[in-house]
Scaffold this active site. Structure first.
Site, PDB file in Angstrom:
ATOM      1  N   HIS A 121       0.819  -1.214   0.000  1.00  0.00           N
ATOM      2  CA  HIS A 121       0.000   0.000   0.000  1.00  0.00           C
ATOM      3  C   HIS A 121       0.850   1.260   0.000  1.00  0.00           C
ATOM      4  O   HIS A 121       2.028   1.232   0.313  1.00  0.00           O
ATOM      5  CB  HIS A 121      -0.954   0.019   1.197  1.00  0.00           C
ATOM      6  CG  HIS A 121      -0.286  -0.031   2.544  1.00  0.00           C
ATOM      7  ND1 HIS A 121      -0.040  -1.208   3.208  1.00  0.00           N
ATOM      8  CD2 HIS A 121       0.179   0.951   3.352  1.00  0.00           C
ATOM      9  CE1 HIS A 121       0.540  -0.947   4.370  1.00  0.00           C
ATOM     10  NE2 HIS A 121       0.696   0.361   4.481  1.00  0.00           N
TER      11      HIS A 121
ATOM     12  N   HIS B 133       4.167   7.158   3.965  1.00  0.00           N
ATOM     13  CA  HIS B 133       5.076   6.036   3.677  1.00  0.00           C
ATOM     14  C   HIS B 133       4.471   5.160   2.605  1.00  0.00           C
ATOM     15  O   HIS B 133       3.306   5.339   2.223  1.00  0.00           O
ATOM     16  CB  HIS B 133       5.345   5.202   4.941  1.00  0.00           C
ATOM     17  CG  HIS B 133       4.157   4.438   5.468  1.00  0.00           C
ATOM     18  ND1 HIS B 133       3.286   4.972   6.401  1.00  0.00           N
ATOM     19  CD2 HIS B 133       3.674   3.197   5.195  1.00  0.00           C
ATOM     20  CE1 HIS B 133       2.347   4.082   6.686  1.00  0.00           C
ATOM     21  NE2 HIS B 133       2.550   2.997   5.955  1.00  0.00           N
TER      22      HIS B 133
ATOM     23  N   GLU C 270       7.600   0.777   4.905  1.00  0.00           N
ATOM     24  CA  GLU C 270       7.113  -0.256   5.813  1.00  0.00           C
ATOM     25  C   GLU C 270       7.314  -1.598   5.116  1.00  0.00           C
ATOM     26  O   GLU C 270       7.132  -1.703   3.894  1.00  0.00           O
ATOM     27  CB  GLU C 270       5.612  -0.008   6.067  1.00  0.00           C
ATOM     28  CG  GLU C 270       4.940  -1.021   6.974  1.00  0.00           C
ATOM     29  CD  GLU C 270       3.444  -0.712   7.175  1.00  0.00           C
ATOM     30  OE1 GLU C 270       2.912   0.181   6.492  1.00  0.00           O
ATOM     31  OE2 GLU C 270       2.823  -1.371   8.017  1.00  0.00           O
TER      32      GLU C 270
HETATM   33 CO    CO Z   1       1.216   1.303   6.293  1.00  0.00          CO
END
Ligand code: CO
Length: 138
Positions: free
Chosen positions: A7, A79, A130
């Protein structure tokens, strides 16, 4: 091993306002919100065929997302997240090459119970990354 894009995450001042706008302008449906107490954020997702858009709203004033919004009051990309087959192995591998894995390489868990870690932005071309553990067919 990095296996895909999970994502892109956008910090927003209001989940409700963001969801309304994404629906009205882009026809995108934002799912139900859930809270990550550890990070002090309320999260909701747009599911796309190949990845998700994550929306993050601060759940309390001392949340890291509240601090991000102080600098970017209108919101912005916070992020992006890569899927990996094994968070521990990937963290150890990149750390051995000098990349800083935040939180002493100790993985956390996201709201879906998946193992995650974060890489220092300076060690990924300026972007906060991430890592999320997910098997390719999972
Ligand atoms: Co995230």
């Amino acid at each position: 091993m990095i296996t895909g894009l999970s994502h892109v995450s956008i910090a927003v001042p209001s989940l409700a306002a963001a969801a309304k706008r994404l629906k009205a302008v882009y026809g995108l449906d934002v799912g139900a919100a859930s809270v990550n107490d550890e990070q002090g954020v309320r999260l909701a997702y747009v599911d796309l065929p190949n990845a998700r858009i994550e929306l993050m709203e601060p759940a309390r004033p001392d949340s890291p997302i509240a601090k991000f919004l102080e600098k970017n009051p209108g919101g912005g990309i916070h992020h992006f997240c890569l899927n990996v087959d094994d968070v521990s192995a990937v963290s150890a591998g990149i750390a051995s090459k000098g990349a800083r894995v935040l939180g002493d390489g100790k993985e956390g868990r996201n709201v879906h119970g998946e193992r995650i870690a974060f890489v220092h932005p300076k060690d990924f071309l300026g972007a906060l990354v991430e890592l999320e553990e997910k098997k390719r067919d999972g």
